[in-house]
Design an enzyme around this catalytic site. Structure first.
Site, short mmCIF file in Angstrom:
data_model
loop_
_atom_site.label_atom_id
_atom_site.label_comp_id
_atom_site.label_asym_id
_atom_site.label_seq_id
_atom_site.Cartn_x
_atom_site.Cartn_y
_atom_site.Cartn_z
N HIS A 215 0.84 -1.19 0.00
CA HIS A 215 0.00 0.00 0.00
C HIS A 215 0.88 1.25 0.00
O HIS A 215 2.09 1.16 0.22
CB HIS A 215 -0.96 0.01 1.21
CG HIS A 215 -0.28 0.12 2.53
ND1 HIS A 215 -0.06 -0.95 3.37
CD2 HIS A 215 0.25 1.20 3.17
CE1 HIS A 215 0.57 -0.54 4.45
NE2 HIS A 215 0.78 0.76 4.36
P1 TYD Z 1 -1.54 -2.59 7.63
O1 TYD Z 1 -1.04 -1.18 7.71
O2 TYD Z 1 -2.34 -2.97 6.43
O3 TYD Z 1 -0.31 -3.60 7.76
P2 TYD Z 1 0.92 -3.90 6.78
O4 TYD Z 1 1.07 -2.79 5.81
O5 TYD Z 1 2.08 -4.03 7.70
O6 TYD Z 1 0.69 -5.18 6.09
O7 TYD Z 1 -2.34 -2.90 8.96
C1 TYD Z 1 -2.80 -4.20 9.29
C2 TYD Z 1 -4.09 -4.07 10.07
O8 TYD Z 1 -3.86 -3.38 11.30
C3 TYD Z 1 -5.17 -3.29 9.33
O9 TYD Z 1 -6.41 -3.95 9.58
C4 TYD Z 1 -5.19 -1.95 9.99
C5 TYD Z 1 -4.70 -2.23 11.39
N1 TYD Z 1 -3.90 -1.11 11.95
C6 TYD Z 1 -4.40 -0.38 13.01
O10 TYD Z 1 -5.51 -0.62 13.52
N2 TYD Z 1 -3.65 0.64 13.52
C7 TYD Z 1 -2.44 0.94 13.01
O11 TYD Z 1 -1.77 1.90 13.49
C8 TYD Z 1 -1.94 0.17 11.89
C9 TYD Z 1 -0.59 0.46 11.29
C10 TYD Z 1 -2.71 -0.85 11.40
#
Ligand code: TYD
Length: 134
Positions: free
Chosen positions: A50
């Protein structure tokens, strides 16, 4: 703007070991509103995929290592994060992917904004559209 922006973090070491302090707007170019860490990533799992519209982040491998791929829509570059005294700045409108987490890997992330799902661009073709219109 360079794709891979690594910032050195000053290590404070003595006979008792090492410590690193990171201060708002001094060691990093933004105010920290949120801190999170990624750990216990199973073998073979990749994360990220992303970009963000506004968020700036600093990622540090406080333990272990993983590979970050950053992509600004024109170029793509990778870097292995493996030092607690080095941070990777990830600016807005930068597509990121994370691979090859070691078993012991802990990635600390400092973020310039609170969590906001509407700030995410999770589709690569939407990301390319967003950067071509920005
Ligand atoms: P995501 O940012 O998509 O993880 P990555 O890029 O590391 O694969 O986040 C994973 C999940 O966690 C998503 O459902 C959103 C949640 N999340 C939060 O609730 N708070 C946060 O600060 C972050 C970074 C993610």
């Amino acid at each position: 703007m360079k794709l891979i922006e690594l910032v050195p973090l000053k290590k404070i070491s003595d006979l008792r070991g090492s410590m690193i302090a990171i201060e708002n707007n001094k060691d990093i170019p933004f105010e920290i509103k949120r801190v999170y860490y990624i750990y216990d990533t199973p073998k073979g799992v990749s994360r990220g995929f992303h970009a963000h519209i506004n968020l700036i982040q600093l990622a540090v491998a406080v333990k272990g290592q993983c590979t970050f791929i950053l992509d600004n829509g024109k170029e793509r570059a990778s870097v292995v994060l493996e030092r607690p005294d080095q941070g990777l700045i990830i600016r807005s409108h930068m597509w990121r992917e994370m691979y090859d987490f070691s078993d012991d890997c802990v990635i600390l992330v400092l973020a310039s904004e609170h969590y906001d799902e509407s700030d995410y661009i999770r589709d690569y073709s939407c990301f390319l559209d967003a950067i071509s219109s920005s």
